[in-house]
Design a protein around this motif. Structure first.
Motif, PDB file in Angstrom:
ATOM      1  N   LEU A 120      75.845   3.237  30.921  1.00 37.63           N
ATOM      2  CA  LEU A 120      75.112   2.711  29.769  1.00 37.63           C
ATOM      3  C   LEU A 120      74.370   3.849  29.072  1.00 37.63           C
ATOM      4  CD1 LEU A 120      74.062   0.258  28.164  1.00 37.63           C
ATOM      5  CD2 LEU A 120      72.140   0.213  29.709  1.00 37.63           C
ATOM      6  N   ILE A 121      73.770   4.716  29.878  1.00 40.50           N
ATOM      7  CA  ILE A 121      72.958   5.790  29.320  1.00 40.50           C
ATOM      8  C   ILE A 121      73.827   6.831  28.642  1.00 40.50           C
ATOM      9  CG2 ILE A 121      71.393   7.634  29.958  1.00 40.50           C
ATOM     10  CD1 ILE A 121      70.669   5.731  32.354  1.00 40.50           C
ATOM     11  N   PHE A 122      74.903   7.229  29.315  1.00 36.42           N
ATOM     12  CA  PHE A 122      75.732   8.290  28.745  1.00 36.42           C
ATOM     13  C   PHE A 122      76.365   7.842  27.432  1.00 36.42           C
ATOM     14  CE2 PHE A 122      79.265  11.118  28.137  1.00 36.42           C
ATOM     15  CZ  PHE A 122      78.723  12.337  28.490  1.00 36.42           C
ATOM     16  N   THR A 123      76.917   6.628  27.431  1.00 34.23           N
ATOM     17  CA  THR A 123      77.587   6.185  26.213  1.00 34.23           C
ATOM     18  C   THR A 123      76.579   5.873  25.105  1.00 34.23           C
ATOM     19  OG1 THR A 123      77.707   3.961  27.129  1.00 34.23           O
ATOM     20  CG2 THR A 123      79.644   5.328  27.335  1.00 34.23           C
ATOM     21  N   LEU A 124      75.360   5.546  25.508  1.00 34.87           N
ATOM     22  CA  LEU A 124      74.283   5.387  24.515  1.00 34.87           C
ATOM     23  C   LEU A 124      74.074   6.718  23.797  1.00 34.87           C
ATOM     24  CD1 LEU A 124      72.491   2.964  23.940  1.00 34.87           C
ATOM     25  CD2 LEU A 124      70.779   3.936  25.429  1.00 34.87           C
ATOM     26  N   GLY A 125      74.101   7.793  24.586  1.00 35.08           N
ATOM     27  CA  GLY A 125      73.944   9.126  24.009  1.00 35.08           C
ATOM     28  C   GLY A 125      75.090   9.477  23.080  1.00 35.08           C
ATOM     29  N   THR A 126      76.345   9.268  23.531  1.00 29.03           N
ATOM     30  CA  THR A 126      77.484   9.598  22.673  1.00 29.03           C
ATOM     31  C   THR A 126      77.491   8.700  21.439  1.00 29.03           C
ATOM     32  OG1 THR A 126      78.811   8.234  24.133  1.00 29.03           O
ATOM     33  CG2 THR A 126      79.050  10.603  24.366  1.00 29.03           C
TER      34      THR A 126
ATOM     35  N   THR B  59      60.028  -0.552  30.863  1.00 29.77           N
ATOM     36  CA  THR B  59      60.100   0.181  32.135  1.00 29.77           C
ATOM     37  C   THR B  59      59.958  -0.776  33.325  1.00 29.77           C
ATOM     38  OG1 THR B  59      59.018   1.995  31.010  1.00 29.77           O
ATOM     39  CG2 THR B  59      59.130   2.138  33.396  1.00 29.77           C
ATOM     40  N   PHE B  60      59.038  -1.735  33.208  1.00 28.83           N
ATOM     41  CA  PHE B  60      58.855  -2.716  34.288  1.00 28.83           C
ATOM     42  C   PHE B  60      60.173  -3.426  34.580  1.00 28.83           C
ATOM     43  CE2 PHE B  60      54.196  -3.526  34.937  1.00 28.83           C
ATOM     44  CZ  PHE B  60      53.743  -2.495  34.135  1.00 28.83           C
ATOM     45  N   VAL B  61      60.820  -3.876  33.488  1.00 27.37           N
ATOM     46  CA  VAL B  61      62.066  -4.616  33.660  1.00 27.37           C
ATOM     47  C   VAL B  61      63.101  -3.739  34.349  1.00 27.37           C
ATOM     48  CG1 VAL B  61      63.936  -5.779  32.470  1.00 27.37           C
ATOM     49  CG2 VAL B  61      61.614  -6.027  31.635  1.00 27.37           C
ATOM     50  N   MET B  62      63.195  -2.473  33.890  1.00 22.65           N
ATOM     51  CA  MET B  62      64.239  -1.616  34.446  1.00 22.65           C
ATOM     52  C   MET B  62      63.934  -1.214  35.881  1.00 22.65           C
ATOM     53  SD  MET B  62      65.741   0.516  31.253  1.00 22.65           S
ATOM     54  CE  MET B  62      67.020   1.399  32.047  1.00 22.65           C
ATOM     55  N   ILE B  63      62.668  -1.194  36.252  1.00 22.41           N
ATOM     56  CA  ILE B  63      62.344  -0.877  37.645  1.00 22.41           C
ATOM     57  C   ILE B  63      62.827  -1.999  38.565  1.00 22.41           C
ATOM     58  CG2 ILE B  63      60.432  -0.626  39.278  1.00 22.41           C
ATOM     59  CD1 ILE B  63      59.005   1.012  37.159  1.00 22.41           C
ATOM     60  N   THR B  64      62.791  -3.239  38.081  1.00 20.04           N
ATOM     61  CA  THR B  64      63.296  -4.326  38.921  1.00 20.04           C
ATOM     62  C   THR B  64      64.823  -4.348  38.952  1.00 20.04           C
ATOM     63  OG1 THR B  64      63.393  -5.938  37.136  1.00 20.04           O
ATOM     64  CG2 THR B  64      61.339  -5.825  38.369  1.00 20.04           C
ATOM     65  N   GLY B  65      65.448  -3.429  38.206  1.00 22.39           N
ATOM     66  CA  GLY B  65      66.902  -3.360  38.229  1.00 22.39           C
ATOM     67  C   GLY B  65      67.550  -4.103  37.079  1.00 22.39           C
ATOM     68  N   GLY B  66      66.756  -4.616  36.163  1.00 22.26           N
ATOM     69  CA  GLY B  66      67.312  -5.331  35.015  1.00 22.26           C
ATOM     70  C   GLY B  66      67.347  -4.459  33.782  1.00 22.26           C
ATOM     71  N   THR B 258      66.558   4.619  25.374  1.00 14.91           N
ATOM     72  CA  THR B 258      66.562   6.073  25.532  1.00 14.91           C
ATOM     73  C   THR B 258      65.226   6.552  26.076  1.00 14.91           C
ATOM     74  OG1 THR B 258      67.998   6.202  23.608  1.00 14.91           O
ATOM     75  CG2 THR B 258      67.037   8.245  24.369  1.00 14.91           C
ATOM     76  N   ALA B 259      64.132   6.023  25.519  1.00 17.05           N
ATOM     77  CA  ALA B 259      62.803   6.450  25.961  1.00 17.05           C
ATOM     78  C   ALA B 259      62.595   6.115  27.433  1.00 17.05           C
ATOM     79  CB  ALA B 259      61.731   5.775  25.111  1.00 17.05           C
ATOM     80  N   VAL B 260      62.992   4.911  27.820  1.00 16.27           N
ATOM     81  CA  VAL B 260      62.777   4.504  29.210  1.00 16.27           C
ATOM     82  C   VAL B 260      63.572   5.396  30.165  1.00 16.27           C
ATOM     83  CG1 VAL B 260      62.996   2.639  30.873  1.00 16.27           C
ATOM     84  CG2 VAL B 260      62.325   2.130  28.550  1.00 16.27           C
ATOM     85  N   VAL B 261      64.831   5.655  29.798  1.00 20.09           N
ATOM     86  CA  VAL B 261      65.691   6.455  30.671  1.00 20.09           C
ATOM     87  C   VAL B 261      65.221   7.904  30.728  1.00 20.09           C
ATOM     88  CG1 VAL B 261      67.995   7.399  30.886  1.00 20.09           C
ATOM     89  CG2 VAL B 261      67.680   4.993  30.384  1.00 20.09           C
ATOM     90  N   SER B 267      68.205   3.468  36.023  1.00 19.23           N
ATOM     91  CA  SER B 267      68.714   2.229  35.439  1.00 19.23           C
ATOM     92  C   SER B 267      69.154   1.266  36.534  1.00 19.23           C
ATOM     93  CB  SER B 267      69.860   2.515  34.486  1.00 19.23           C
ATOM     94  OG  SER B 267      70.882   3.180  35.164  1.00 19.23           O
ATOM     95  N   THR B 268      69.291   1.755  37.768  1.00 18.40           N
ATOM     96  CA  THR B 268      69.634   0.855  38.867  1.00 18.40           C
ATOM     97  C   THR B 268      68.396   0.248  39.494  1.00 18.40           C
ATOM     98  OG1 THR B 268      69.753   2.864  40.172  1.00 18.40           O
ATOM     99  CG2 THR B 268      71.822   1.877  39.524  1.00 18.40           C
TER     100      THR B 268
END
Lengths: 337, 348
Positions: A120-126, B59-66, B258-261, B267-268
């Protein structure tokens, strides 16, 4: 094996029945919908979605996702459109478009499969990079004044009211489906998505299969871009925006599970028709196009929630059956001793 | 032992983000001294503040894996609800704001419910949610007597005050709101029981469940939080622009993710920090502001540097952790071998 095959079939059958139900309901509410022209139009307008969704389906099969398809489509449409406008011949322009698709697919595949970056992240970048390159290529201007023969080609029909494009897409989807289900390499995609570690251990080239999935996705998105260009007749710098989400939605509607390893490309194609027809059908039901997104969202959520609940029920049932079998075996063994 | 190995890269990551931020100031400031003017910097913040506010709660959501990709559509929904409730239903402006935030919370709760209690993949539900809420926003806008493309404007001065008032005459009030929210998010995530639960649910949901945590409620609550933060961003944006529109913030999804990542959230799930996300969001925001100002980059090209930044950072990170990945893979293989051997013997 036979059983899982049946489940696959059931999953896309549900989508197909849903589509038919949709047509029939609209037909009852507004009899003027029930003409060959209208039904064919639903299918014909879905051709771009179909190609993108089938490409997306490949990446979802292997357990990844490609959200760069929208800008891939837009970028290819821009390049092919401007080449044709400047008088290049069709074969050359199409080849360039497809090659761009292959390159984008290779880059995505490299990042996801070899560098192990979350897809998801990589393709978001591309996605961002391609969208920006589109602006650079055109300088923000529209690509217009495409040759009339190219634009008119989108209206040429082959069988009945179905356009050449849609017929080609259907044939392509059927061929891909055959290749996926009838060949060893085709089945790799599902194996990798179902259990990458296990696939690796039994000797399936996981990395190569994932790269392949991205390349196929790139090619199909590029083809969708060419057809988009021909159908719409002009390309703006926002063309293709949001197609990635519609393609994911089409896959989900077609019974493909985002966890990977489940579903068929035919399902994706049916889902694409549903996605494309909703706005067309709403007009016949007397709703304004304002309802478009809300209804799409409701349908999407309803289907996935229903599907998840059904799957959970099946899982619970299976577990119970297993437990019963185990205890039965246990008592039998005890009795034997 | 496990704690040590886990903590070090996280710290390094924050340090790296700070370095990146300083680098931005040096490069942009060196090219164009205007960039360093506090007043200008503060005003530029208005453009990316929604990204900052929302991403710290996503960020909260993504920490839970969503994942939550419906937040951008909630911005528009809040905005148009405020406008329509105030102008066409004659509600007090603050009552309208409250209604909008409640609707957003309900929207977040609905998606969260489907994710947590029905077990549907977060991406699919919030994808459906993004269609649904942007569609609802459009429908709400048709209730208004104003044409939807014009937007509803003419808000009372007290509402515009949110973004007009400057603390000490320099710092815009909405930056203070952001800072307060950041502190709240930081405390909530890193200093409270709730935050620990969020992390544990992300690391291993069944383990969390077995240790007596109501993991479903935790997951659902993160979606409500992110939706409410989107609503707050919607209020600020409406007040700042002075118009309520149904498609406000529609292109922000990718920036938020993008900011969160970039902020170091996995992301997992199971790893991430509020500070990291906030830093990353500011880096992205300053990039969007500095590139056009200092290098005369057309604002439409800004997707490229942000995309490049994202790709370079994640690839670089994956390269840096390569031996780790290999070791992990070997371990996984071993475990798998062990697992298959076990099942084999069981069958025998």
């Amino acid at each position: 094996m036979n059983k899982t095959k049946k489940i696959f079939k059931a999953r896309e059958m549900t989508s197909f029945l849903f589509l038919m139900g949709l047509f029939i309901i609209v037909g009852i509410l507004n009899p003027s919908f029930m003409s060959v022209n209208n039904v064919a139009a639903c299918f014909n307008t879905s051709v771009v979605y179909t190609l993108v969704a089938v490409g997306m389906a490949f990446t979802i099969f292997v357990g990844e996702i490609d959200v760069s398809v929208g800008s891939n489509l837009g970028f290819v449409a821009t390049v092919v459109g401007s080449l044709l406008r400047d008088g290049a011949n069709w074969g050359f322009a199409f080849t360039v478009g497809i090659i761009i698709g292959v390159i984008i697919g290779l880059i995505n595949g490299w990042g996801v499969a070899i560098m192990k970056v979350p897809s998801l992240i990589f393709t978001l970048g591309t996605n961002g990079i391609l969208r920006g390159m589109m602006y650079i290529y055109t300088g923000g201007a529209w690509v217009e004044n495409l040759p009339k023969s190219f634009k008119d080609f989108s209206a040429v029909t082959l069988i009945g009211k179905f356009t050449v494009y849609y017929c080609c897409a259907v044939i392509l989807v059927v061929l891909i489906h055959m290749a996926l289900t009838r060949t060893r390499r085709g089945r790799y995609f599902w194996a990798v998505g179902d259990n990458a570690g296990g696939a690796e251990l039994v000797g399936i080239p996981v990395v190569r299969t994932k790269v392949m999935a991205y390349v196929i996705c790139g090619i199909l998105s590029a083809a969708a871009g060419i057809i988009f260009c021909s159908r719409i007749g002009f390309v703006t710098s926002a063309s293709g925006n949001g197609y990635e989400m519609k393609a994911v939605a089409a896959c989900v509607l077609g019974g493909i599970s985002l966890t990977g390893g489940v579903g068929t490309v035919i399902g994706a194609a049916i889902g694409a028709v549903i996605m494309a027809s909703i706005s067309y059908l709403l007009v016949f039901m007397g709703f304004s196009s304002n309802y478009d997104n809300a209804i799409t969202g409701i349908i999407l959520i309803t289907i996935v929630v229903f599907d998840a609940l059904m799957q959970r029920r099946a899982a619970v049932k299976n577990r119970r059956a297993r437990l019963v079998a185990r205890t039965a075996a246990g008592t039998a063994k005890e009795a034997g001793e | 032992m496990k704690n040590l190995t886990k903590k070090r890269p996280a710290f390094n990551w924050t340090a790296f983000l700070v370095l990146l931020l300083i680098l931005e100031f040096v490069i942009f400031g060196g090219t164009n001294a205007k960039f360093l003017k506090p007043a200008l910097l503060m005003t530029s913040a208005n453009d990316f503040l929604p990204i900052c506010i929302i991403s710290i709660f996503v960020t909260f959501v993504m920490i839970t894996g969503g994942i939550d990709i419906q937040v951008a559509s909630i911005i528009g929904l809040t905005s148009i609800i405020i406008g329509v409730a105030w102008q066409d239903f004659g509600l007090n402006i603050w009552a309208a704001v409250l209604v909008a935030i409640l609707v957003a919370a309900a929207g977040g709760a609905l998606s969260g419910f489907f994710v947590a209690y029905c077990g549907v993949q977060a991406m699919v539900v919030t994808l459906g949610g993004s269609f649904l809420y942007s569609g609802l926003a459009l429908l709400v806008s048709t209730l208004s007597s104003t044409e939807s493309y014009q937007g509803i404007s003419g808000f009372p001065a007290s509402f515009r005050w949110i973004t007009k008032y400057k603390v000490f005459g320099v710092v815009p009030f909405q930056i203070c709101i952001f800072l307060v929210l950041l502190v709240i998010a930081y405390l909530l995530l890193h200093k409270t029981k709730y935050g620990r639960k969020v992390f544990l649910v992300g690391v291993n949901q069944s383990a969390a469940e077995y240790s007596g945590i109501n993991s479903r409620r935790i997951i659902m609550s993160t979606y409500i939080l992110s939706a409410v933060s989107a609503a707050i961003a919607g209020v600020i944006l409406t007040s700042y622009l002075g118009t309520a529109k149904s498609d406000l913030g529609s292109g922000l999804t990718m920036n938020i993710i993008t900011a969160v990542v970039l902020g170091g959230t996995l992301s997992t799930g199971g790893k991430g920090s509020a500070i990291g996300t906030a830093l990353a969001a500011i880096i992205i925001g300053l990039l969007r502001f500095g590139m056009p100002l200092c290098f005369k980059v057309n604002t439409q090209y800004l997707d490229i540097p942000i995309g490049v930044l994202l790709v370079v950072v994640v690839v670089g990170r994956s390269l840096a952790g390569n031996p780790n990945v290999i070791a992990k893979f070997a371990k996984m293989k071993e475990r798998f071998k062990g697992g298959s051997a076990k099942s084999g013997s069981a069958e025998a």
